[in-house]
Scaffold this motif. Structure first.
Motif, short mmCIF file in Angstrom:
data_model
loop_
_atom_site.label_atom_id
_atom_site.label_comp_id
_atom_site.label_asym_id
_atom_site.label_seq_id
_atom_site.Cartn_x
_atom_site.Cartn_y
_atom_site.Cartn_z
N PHE A 28 0.89 3.19 10.47
CA PHE A 28 0.60 2.74 9.11
C PHE A 28 0.66 1.21 9.05
N ALA A 29 -0.25 0.64 8.31
CA ALA A 29 -0.16 -0.78 8.01
C ALA A 29 1.02 -1.01 7.08
N GLN A 30 1.44 -2.26 7.00
CA GLN A 30 2.47 -2.65 6.05
C GLN A 30 1.81 -3.44 4.92
N PRO A 31 2.42 -3.43 3.73
CA PRO A 31 1.82 -4.19 2.63
C PRO A 31 1.51 -5.63 2.98
N ASP A 32 2.36 -6.25 3.80
CA ASP A 32 2.12 -7.65 4.16
C ASP A 32 0.91 -7.82 5.07
N ASP A 33 0.40 -6.71 5.62
CA ASP A 33 -0.80 -6.78 6.45
C ASP A 33 -2.09 -6.83 5.63
N VAL A 34 -1.98 -6.59 4.33
CA VAL A 34 -3.15 -6.48 3.47
C VAL A 34 -3.52 -7.87 2.94
N PRO A 35 -4.79 -8.27 3.03
CA PRO A 35 -5.19 -9.60 2.55
C PRO A 35 -5.05 -9.74 1.03
N GLY A 36 -4.69 -10.94 0.61
CA GLY A 36 -4.72 -11.27 -0.80
C GLY A 36 -3.58 -10.73 -1.64
N VAL A 37 -2.45 -10.38 -1.02
CA VAL A 37 -1.35 -9.81 -1.78
C VAL A 37 -0.71 -10.88 -2.66
N VAL A 38 -0.50 -10.53 -3.94
CA VAL A 38 0.26 -11.37 -4.86
C VAL A 38 1.47 -10.57 -5.33
N ASP A 39 2.49 -11.26 -5.81
CA ASP A 39 3.78 -10.60 -6.06
C ASP A 39 3.76 -9.64 -7.24
N SER A 40 2.98 -9.95 -8.26
CA SER A 40 3.06 -9.12 -9.47
C SER A 40 1.72 -9.07 -10.19
N ALA A 41 1.62 -8.12 -11.12
CA ALA A 41 0.41 -7.99 -11.93
C ALA A 41 0.20 -9.21 -12.82
N ALA A 42 1.23 -10.01 -13.03
CA ALA A 42 1.09 -11.22 -13.85
C ALA A 42 0.18 -12.24 -13.19
N GLU A 43 -0.05 -12.09 -11.89
CA GLU A 43 -0.93 -13.00 -11.18
C GLU A 43 -2.37 -12.50 -11.13
N VAL A 44 -2.63 -11.41 -11.81
CA VAL A 44 -3.98 -10.82 -11.88
C VAL A 44 -4.57 -11.13 -13.24
N ASP A 45 -5.80 -11.64 -13.27
CA ASP A 45 -6.46 -11.94 -14.53
C ASP A 45 -7.45 -10.87 -14.95
N VAL A 46 -8.09 -10.21 -14.00
CA VAL A 46 -9.04 -9.14 -14.32
C VAL A 46 -8.80 -7.97 -13.37
N THR A 47 -8.71 -6.79 -13.93
CA THR A 47 -8.61 -5.55 -13.17
C THR A 47 -9.87 -4.74 -13.40
N VAL A 48 -10.65 -4.54 -12.36
CA VAL A 48 -11.88 -3.76 -12.47
C VAL A 48 -11.56 -2.34 -12.02
#
Length: 320
Positions: A231-251
């Motif tokens: 299994f990959a680890q979350p840190d292996d995934v590109p573009g990870v930010v710490d929280s939903a507060a760092e997201v401006d648009v969710t498609v």
């Protein structure tokens, strides 16, 4: 399907669809993995979706044994092969306008950061910034998108071609808005630039579902791999930010997750897709399983004017 478009058509004219989205990615497969559901959704809704891919991905590792001869240390024909994979992926997503920056093969894949191929003349990492940005600015002035999507400053995970794609895209936006970027028609101002990201809490939930599917014996083996992988680890995934507060648009494009999975599977040299009762999962050449989601997340490059909290449309508050 992506709406018909006449190059250089004036915004608001019948030849220019009301919504126009441009995505800038480093290699074939990046677009499907990180933004495939978004591309399929907007194309199906009649927006004009344009993909610009910066390299052919010649340095990629090959999954299927039967295609191992394509690799850069063998026949070195992976790049031309991946042109066909990208075309198949775009058919799966319903996107008809896809281009390579400067034409196929103008810039070669640079390989992972620190590899000797980073120093190869002609690789994307070595490209002169304004030269590459002028090529992209010409596409911007032709297509006249309101919205551009690319990676954040670190390229999502530090790959030199992803970092360069970010820099080229941001510079192209500047050039296209001035006479310096004028190539076809008048200069054009892109109203919104977004970077694709993934909030860690959402990623953790996805991995929890993945492990639950594994408990049911549904994950392994992946097509193209022999035996069980990990299994990959979350840190292996590109573009990870710490929280939903760092997201401006969710498609939220779950209706297009099957199209995304087909597009990813079309990149057969790079991606292996498996379906479970809890949704599709995928692995890259390392064989490590990751969740595959139809919901994709974007952070506005200029967060001073970020989209309203909870925005679900990349075109929110943009002019036609």
């Amino acid at each position: 399907m992506t709406a018909a478009f006449t190059p250089g058509a004036a915004p608001g004219s019948p030849a220019a669809p009301e919504r126009r989205l441009l995505l800038v990615h480093a290699h074939p497969d990046d677009e499907s993995i990180t933004t495939g559901a978004t591309m399929a959704k907007y194309a199906a809704e009649g927006a004009h979706v344009t993909l610009v891919t910066c390299t052919l991905g010649e340095e990629g590792e090959v999954i299927p044994d039967g295609l191992a001869h394509l690799a850069p240390d063998q026949d070195d024909t992976l790049g031309p092969h991946r042109i066909g994979e990208l075309a198949a992926a775009m058919r799966a997503l319903g996107v008809t306008d896809h281009r390579f920056l400067g034409g196929p093969g103008r810039y070669r894949d640079s390989g992972m950061m620190g590899a000797p191929t980073n120093d190869r003349p002609g690789c994307f990492w070595q490209a002169e910034l304004d030269e590459a940005a002028q090529l992209l600015a010409a596409v911007v002035c032709e297509v006249r998108p309101q919205v551009l999507v690319t990676y954040g400053p670190d390229g999502g995970y530090g790959h030199p071609d992803h970092i360069k794609a970010h820099r080229v895209a941001m510079r192209a936006v500047e050039l296209a808005a001035t006479k310096n970027g004028r190539s076809q028609g008048e200069p054009h101002r892109v109203q919104r630039v977004y970077w694709n990201v993934v909030p860690r809490p959402v990623l953790d939930e996805g991995f929890a579902r993945l492990h639950a599917a594994d408990d049911d014996g549904e994950v392994f083996p992946f097509p193209g791999f022999t035996g069980r992988t990990g299994f990959a680890q979350p840190d292996d995934v590109p573009g990870v930010v710490d929280s939903a507060a760092e997201v401006d648009v969710t498609v939220e494009a779950d209706a297009y997750v099957a199209a995304k999975a087909r597009a990813m599977a079309a990149h057969e040299t790079q991606v292996s897709v498996r379906h479970t009762s809890r949704g599709p999962v995928f692995a890259l050449s390392n064989g490590l399983a990751q969740p595959l989601s139809g919901t994709e997340f974007f952070q506005r490059a200029d967060r001073d004017g970020a989209a309203p909290a909870g925005a679900d449309d990349l075109f929110a508050e943009v002019d036609a």
